[in-house]
Write an enzyme that holds these catalytic residues in place. Structure first.
Site, PDB file in Angstrom:
ATOM      1  N   SER A  11     -50.658  31.592  31.988  1.00  0.00           N
ATOM      2  CA  SER A  11     -49.208  31.803  31.956  1.00  0.00           C
ATOM      3  C   SER A  11     -48.348  30.593  32.310  1.00  0.00           C
ATOM      4  CB  SER A  11     -48.833  32.955  32.887  1.00  0.00           C
ATOM      5  OG  SER A  11     -49.179  34.175  32.285  1.00  0.00           O
ATOM      6  N   LYS A  58     -39.789  31.390  38.389  1.00  0.00           N
ATOM      7  CA  LYS A  58     -40.157  32.551  37.563  1.00  0.00           C
ATOM      8  C   LYS A  58     -39.726  33.830  38.283  1.00  0.00           C
ATOM      9  CE  LYS A  58     -44.283  34.476  35.327  1.00  0.00           C
ATOM     10  NZ  LYS A  58     -45.726  34.263  35.080  1.00  0.00           N
ATOM     11  N   SER A  62     -46.997  33.840  30.035  1.00  0.00           N
ATOM     12  CA  SER A  62     -45.866  34.644  30.434  1.00  0.00           C
ATOM     13  C   SER A  62     -44.694  33.850  31.016  1.00  0.00           C
ATOM     14  CB  SER A  62     -46.313  35.680  31.466  1.00  0.00           C
ATOM     15  OG  SER A  62     -46.667  35.074  32.685  1.00  0.00           O
TER      16      SER A  62
END
Lengths: 476, 100
Positions: free
Chosen positions: A177, A78, A153
């Site tokens: 997330s 990420k 996310s």
């Protein structure tokens, strides 16, 4: 089966038995990224050259018998997690040019083993969102239906794993997330207990909630990655001092006698999709067949979780994001004075949702409002945490849907922040209490969209979650 | 609306974020909706309940204060937006510009 479709376990076996090399495996992943990223937008940065170089090094380690469990396995990270020498934007333009000089601790552990970093995943900027539409690099599309969101996310990580652009991904979960996008994309997403993994090098969002964990294709792989990245870190004072259990050792143990709670508040929720409910019920039946004792339980303060979460997060955000000011690193906008430089850099470098959260946090922490918002939220947090403490005296695990609905349309909730906040209703309570939870792929709905079921465990009770997850998961 | 445009301007200034007037409008509406929703917490009885600031139970975590190797000066400098003679350039803190 293509090499990029392999799990970590399968890839590891293939590499060790010389069926293929890490260079071959890496090339297939890079090809998949090239073919699909323009549609899915799961990657902000692709590390083509360095990945192949890392794969060559890994092949050397493998052939000389110096390999570790993650040697030669292509993974993605990420973009809100720092990777030495590889651009890390956090999906915000204020860090468009930022190349961290160091690895996050968890990433360093993988790279030291000869892990192959194929690229950095798109996400909601600094983890702010549940649809991946708050990225300044465009939304991520759901690989199962490009008109739908990938969730957030960590949408890029979940989409990359589900679409076989990498073998696994490392992401971050503050209030869902990892788990929510994993459920939308049909991957396994694991949030560890708060304190189990080091957050050093993770771009901080809400420090009292932030965790880092894996998104994988199977529960086994999630347990495998956790065994490699967990543990105390001198650079993160919140990490547990205990040694890390071998999560794979007991993963195949049968489930008879395990006590599983069904928290009624999650199933009484308005807006719970009927197919999601049905799929979750089927998984509960499966647990009964496997010998689990299933009973209904209550977590009475569940309905306050979103309010608590969306006070705590903006408050901690507004403080944490103060460091992004265009002074020492990142993108600086020229200003006529210092204030102008700060305010201009932050105006152009942050997307709307990041600004909104900083504004809410600044408001809620200002004199006269602190007690009414932050302190009150922290007090109700005690009650939510207590709910979990009490229920785990009676049961070993809890089963809930991961999300009240499957992936929704791109743009559908974009102009209504509160509606998007509600998407976290099933995932934020565990985060508030600091307990671990896994989203397991549990099949698809009639529209062909994946549905995830969430297994929540007691604090530091990761092992039982993996045992159940590996038996519940429905792969493909 | 629980948050006025004036209040949005004030918190934006405290937050060091320049907003356009359209943004101020939008934030006043959306933040008001969020703050209104938070009123749900007023129905919870919190008498005698202490706040939770952390969930690990760890206390007074300390480590030895010793220097460690950190050979990344060049890399850190490379991230700086403006450098002059090997030093980071920043506007003067006390160099106030008087608005016309």
């Amino acid at each position: 089966m293509q090499l990029n479709e392999l799990t970590i376990k399968e890839a590891q076996e293939g590499l060790r038995s010389k069926k293929f090399t890490s260079v071959e495996l890496t090339k297939v992943c890079l090809d998949r990224i090239k073919a699909r990223n323009k549609d899915v937008n799961a990657f902000i940065t692709v590390c083509e050259e360095s990945a192949l170089e890392e794969a060559r090094v890994a092949d050397g380690l493998l052939s000389s018998g110096q390999d570790s469990p993650l040697t030669g396995i292509p993974f993605s990270v990420k973009d809100a997690i720092c990777t030495a020498g590889v651009r890390s934007t956090g999906s915000a333009k204020i860090l468009d040019n930022y190349t961290p000089p160091y690895d996050a601790t968890v990433i360093g552990k993988i790279r030291k083993q000869g892990g192959v970093l194929v690229g950095k995943n798109n996400c909601d900027a600094f983890g702010h969102g549940a649809s991946n539409e708050n990225s300044m690099y465009g939304p991520v599309s759901n690989p199962h239906d490009l008109s739908k969101v990938a969730g957030g996310s960590s949408g890029g990580s979940a989409a990359a794993v589900a679409d076989n652009m990498c073998i696994y991904s490392i992401a971050e979960d503050t209030g869902g997330s990892i788990r929510q996008p994993a459920s939308f994309c049909g991957a396994s997403g694991f949030r560890p207990s708060y304190g189990r993994n080091s957050r050093f090098g993770i771009m901080p969002m809400a420090s009292s909630l932030d965790t880092v964990g894996p998104i994988t294709k199977t529960t086994y792989d999630a347990a495998l990655v956790m065994s490699q990245i967990a543990g105390q870190d001198i650079l993160d004072g919140t990490t547990l001092h205990d040694s890390v259990p071998n999560y794979l050792e007991k993963i195949n143990e049968d489930l008879s006698g395990l006590r599983v709670g069904i928290p009624k508040e999650y199933f009484e929720l308005e807006g719970l999709d009927s197919e999601v409910k049905e799929i979750t019920a089927k998984q509960i039946d499966k647990l009964k067949e496997l010998g689990c004792k299933v009973e209904e339980v209550s977590l009475p303060h569940t309905k306050y979780a979103i309010a608590v979460y969306y006070i705590l997060v903006p408050c901690e955000d507004s403080s944490n994001l103060g460091r992004l000011d265009g002074i020492r690193y990142g993108v600086r906008q020229k200003g006529k004075d210092l204030y102008d430089l700060y305010a201009g850099s932050r105006a152009t470098g942050f997307p709307e949702e990041v600004k909104r959260r900083i504004l809410i946090g600044t408001y809620a922490l200002s004199a006269g409002y602190y007690d009414a918002y932050y302190k009150k939220a922290q007090t109700v947090r005690t009650l939510i945490k207590r709910d979990f403490d009490e229920v785990f005296k009676k049961v070993d695990l809890l089963i809930t849907p991961t999300s009240p609905f499957p992936a929704f349309g791109v743009g559908e909730k974009k102009d209504d922040p509160l509606a998007l906040y509600m998407a976290d209703v099933m995932v934020s309570p565990a985060a508030i209490a600091g307990v671990p939870a896994l989203s397991v792929p549990s099949g698809k709905n009639s529209a062909g969209l994946p549905v995830g079921v969430q297994i929540i465990g007691s604090r530091y009770g990761e092992e039982k979650i993996f045992r159940v997850g590996s038996k519940l998961e429905i792969i493909n | 609306m629980s948050l006025s445009i004036e209040e949005v301007k004030k918190i934006a200034q405290l937050s060091r974020i320049k907003l356009t007037s359209e943004e101020e409008q939008r934030h006043a509406v959306t933040i008001s909706a969020v703050l209104d929703y938070m009123k749900i917490l007023n129905e919870v009885d919190i008498n005698g309940v202490d706040p939770t600031f952390q969930v690990t139970g760890l206390e007074d975590v300390i480590r030895v204060d010793e220097s460690r190797d950190c050979n990344i000066i060049k890399e850190l400098m490379a991230q700086m937006p403006e450098i002059e003679s090997n030093e980071l350039v920043v506007p003067g803190v006390f160099a106030e510009v008087i608005e016309e």
